[in-house]
Write a protein that holds these residues in place. Structure first.
Motif, PDB file in Angstrom:
ATOM      1  N   THR A  36      46.714  31.187 -65.748  1.00 29.48           N
ATOM      2  CA  THR A  36      47.106  29.897 -66.332  1.00 29.48           C
ATOM      3  C   THR A  36      46.572  28.729 -65.515  1.00 29.48           C
ATOM      4  O   THR A  36      46.996  27.584 -65.715  1.00 29.48           O
ATOM      5  CB  THR A  36      48.647  29.785 -66.447  1.00 29.48           C
ATOM      6  OG1 THR A  36      49.257  30.060 -65.166  1.00 29.48           O
ATOM      7  CG2 THR A  36      49.175  30.771 -67.469  1.00 29.48           C
ATOM      8  N   GLY A  37      45.642  29.006 -64.620  1.00 33.73           N
ATOM      9  CA  GLY A  37      44.913  27.931 -63.959  1.00 33.73           C
ATOM     10  C   GLY A  37      45.235  27.683 -62.502  1.00 33.73           C
ATOM     11  O   GLY A  37      44.581  26.852 -61.857  1.00 33.73           O
TER      12      GLY A  37
ATOM     13  N   GLU B  26      47.624  28.037 -54.756  1.00 38.02           N
ATOM     14  CA  GLU B  26      48.735  27.542 -55.573  1.00 38.02           C
ATOM     15  C   GLU B  26      49.616  28.688 -56.056  1.00 38.02           C
ATOM     16  O   GLU B  26      50.848  28.562 -56.096  1.00 38.02           O
ATOM     17  CB  GLU B  26      48.183  26.745 -56.767  1.00 38.02           C
ATOM     18  CG  GLU B  26      47.559  25.420 -56.371  1.00 38.02           C
ATOM     19  CD  GLU B  26      46.797  24.773 -57.516  1.00 38.02           C
ATOM     20  OE1 GLU B  26      46.663  23.544 -57.514  1.00 38.02           O
ATOM     21  OE2 GLU B  26      46.316  25.514 -58.413  1.00 38.02           O
ATOM     22  N   ALA B  27      48.995  29.806 -56.421  1.00 38.98           N
ATOM     23  CA  ALA B  27      49.765  30.968 -56.869  1.00 38.98           C
ATOM     24  C   ALA B  27      50.587  31.530 -55.716  1.00 38.98           C
ATOM     25  O   ALA B  27      51.744  31.932 -55.903  1.00 38.98           O
ATOM     26  CB  ALA B  27      48.830  32.033 -57.427  1.00 38.98           C
ATOM     27  N   ARG B  28      50.005  31.569 -54.519  1.00 43.76           N
ATOM     28  CA  ARG B  28      50.756  32.031 -53.356  1.00 43.76           C
ATOM     29  C   ARG B  28      51.956  31.129 -53.083  1.00 43.76           C
ATOM     30  O   ARG B  28      53.062  31.603 -52.788  1.00 43.76           O
ATOM     31  CB  ARG B  28      49.839  32.050 -52.119  1.00 43.76           C
ATOM     32  CG  ARG B  28      50.482  32.682 -50.885  1.00 43.76           C
ATOM     33  CD  ARG B  28      49.822  32.202 -49.618  1.00 43.76           C
ATOM     34  NE  ARG B  28      49.936  30.768 -49.447  1.00 43.76           N
ATOM     35  CZ  ARG B  28      51.057  30.144 -49.085  1.00 43.76           C
ATOM     36  NH1 ARG B  28      52.162  30.832 -48.855  1.00 43.76           N
ATOM     37  NH2 ARG B  28      51.075  28.837 -48.969  1.00 43.76           N
TER      38      ARG B  28
ATOM     39  N   TRP C 133      51.531  37.506 -60.511  1.00 44.99           N
ATOM     40  CA  TRP C 133      50.310  36.958 -59.924  1.00 44.99           C
ATOM     41  C   TRP C 133      49.256  36.688 -60.986  1.00 44.99           C
ATOM     42  O   TRP C 133      48.634  35.611 -61.001  1.00 44.99           O
ATOM     43  CB  TRP C 133      49.755  37.926 -58.879  1.00 44.99           C
ATOM     44  CG  TRP C 133      48.542  37.402 -58.182  1.00 44.99           C
ATOM     45  CD1 TRP C 133      47.238  37.730 -58.425  1.00 44.99           C
ATOM     46  CD2 TRP C 133      48.523  36.431 -57.129  1.00 44.99           C
ATOM     47  NE1 TRP C 133      46.404  37.025 -57.590  1.00 44.99           N
ATOM     48  CE2 TRP C 133      47.157  36.218 -56.787  1.00 44.99           C
ATOM     49  CE3 TRP C 133      49.516  35.725 -56.450  1.00 44.99           C
ATOM     50  CZ2 TRP C 133      46.781  35.322 -55.786  1.00 44.99           C
ATOM     51  CZ3 TRP C 133      49.128  34.831 -55.454  1.00 44.99           C
ATOM     52  CH2 TRP C 133      47.789  34.642 -55.139  1.00 44.99           C
ATOM     53  N   HIS C 134      49.049  37.628 -61.886  1.00 46.51           N
ATOM     54  CA  HIS C 134      48.050  37.453 -62.947  1.00 46.51           C
ATOM     55  C   HIS C 134      48.436  36.297 -63.864  1.00 46.51           C
ATOM     56  O   HIS C 134      47.567  35.534 -64.311  1.00 46.51           O
ATOM     57  CB  HIS C 134      47.917  38.749 -63.750  1.00 46.51           C
ATOM     58  CG  HIS C 134      46.902  38.668 -64.850  1.00 46.51           C
ATOM     59  ND1 HIS C 134      45.591  38.321 -64.626  1.00 46.51           N
ATOM     60  CD2 HIS C 134      47.018  38.895 -66.191  1.00 46.51           C
ATOM     61  CE1 HIS C 134      44.929  38.340 -65.778  1.00 46.51           C
ATOM     62  NE2 HIS C 134      45.766  38.666 -66.723  1.00 46.51           N
TER      63      HIS C 134
END
Length: 230
Positions: free
Chosen positions: A195-196, A201-203, A189-190
């Motif tokens: 990285t933006g 979007e990460a999910r 997750w980090h």
């Protein structure tokens, strides 16, 4: 001639006198107020942490907590102890963020529920995790609570994805669990967030990665196998 014992009842301390303040009820009250003040001070530091602060002057923490600077050092030996206490408190609050997840039903629904909860918790815990990384020597309690959180997260993941994991065994299962665990914990997750990628979007990246890992153990599609396509 002396008075009868009943004529000399024991003297009672007047309310508010030093003797009255030592009663069990008064002592319990002071203990409860002290605990509440400690929690208020720890929560003030966490509020600063959530706002992106990386330094915690005692005066600023006291202002946020609504107490005096002297009160901060009455309840904590130094700022290092306060930071340790606050981070431990945040890690222990993780349990309040966890809700039961489905362990049967369509894969997509189970994965979506798992990832939604993980993404929300990992975003919330990020300030505390970064603070731990800046600590030279995290306390034994912080390490213990962190290890327990990782172990619990792994158990929940295996329960939610048990239908798929039961299809494989031995080394293949071990590797699959390790991969799924890696992409649903804070490290991944980090990486995505730093990285933006936005939280959404990460999910999405986490959900797609989990689904792709699970697809690797699905039986080959018969029609695709017949025409030789992959």
């Amino acid at each position: 001639m002396g008075r009868h014992p009943e004529q000399n009842p024991p003297r009672r301390s007047a309310p508010g006198s030093p003797a009255a303040a030592t009663t069990p009820a008064a002592a319990d009250g002071r203990t409860a107020r002290g605990r509440q003040t400690r929690e208020k001070i720890a929560d003030a530091l966490l509020a600063l942490l959530d706002e992106g602060e990386t330094d915690f002057p005692a005066d600023r923490v006291a202002q946020y907590a609504g107490v005096s600077r002297r009160s901060v050092f009455h309840h904590f030996d130094d700022m290092a102890q306060l930071v340790d206490t606050a981070i431990t408190r945040r890690l222990e609050q993780l349990a309040e963020q966890i809700r039961p997840l489905p362990t049967d039903g369509p894969r997509a629904a189970r994965v979506a529920a798992l990832v939604e909860q993980r993404a929300r918790i990992l975003e919330w815990i990020t300030p505390a995790r970064l603070a731990i990384m800046r600590m030279d020597h995290p306390s034994d309690r912080i390490r213990q609570v962190t290890d327990e959180a990782f172990a619990d997260a792994r158990r929940r993941l295996e329960a939610v994805l048990g239908e798929e994991l039961d299809r494989v065994s031995g080394r293949r299962r071990t590797d699959l669990v390790a991969g799924l665990d890696a992409v649903t914990t804070w490290g991944a997750w980090h990486h995505w967030r730093s990285t933006g990628l936005s939280p959404e979007e990460a999910r999405h990246a986490m959900e797609a990665t989990v689904l792709n890992l699970l697809a690797s153990i699905d039986p080959p599609d018969r029609d695709r196998a017949l025409d030789g396509s992959e």
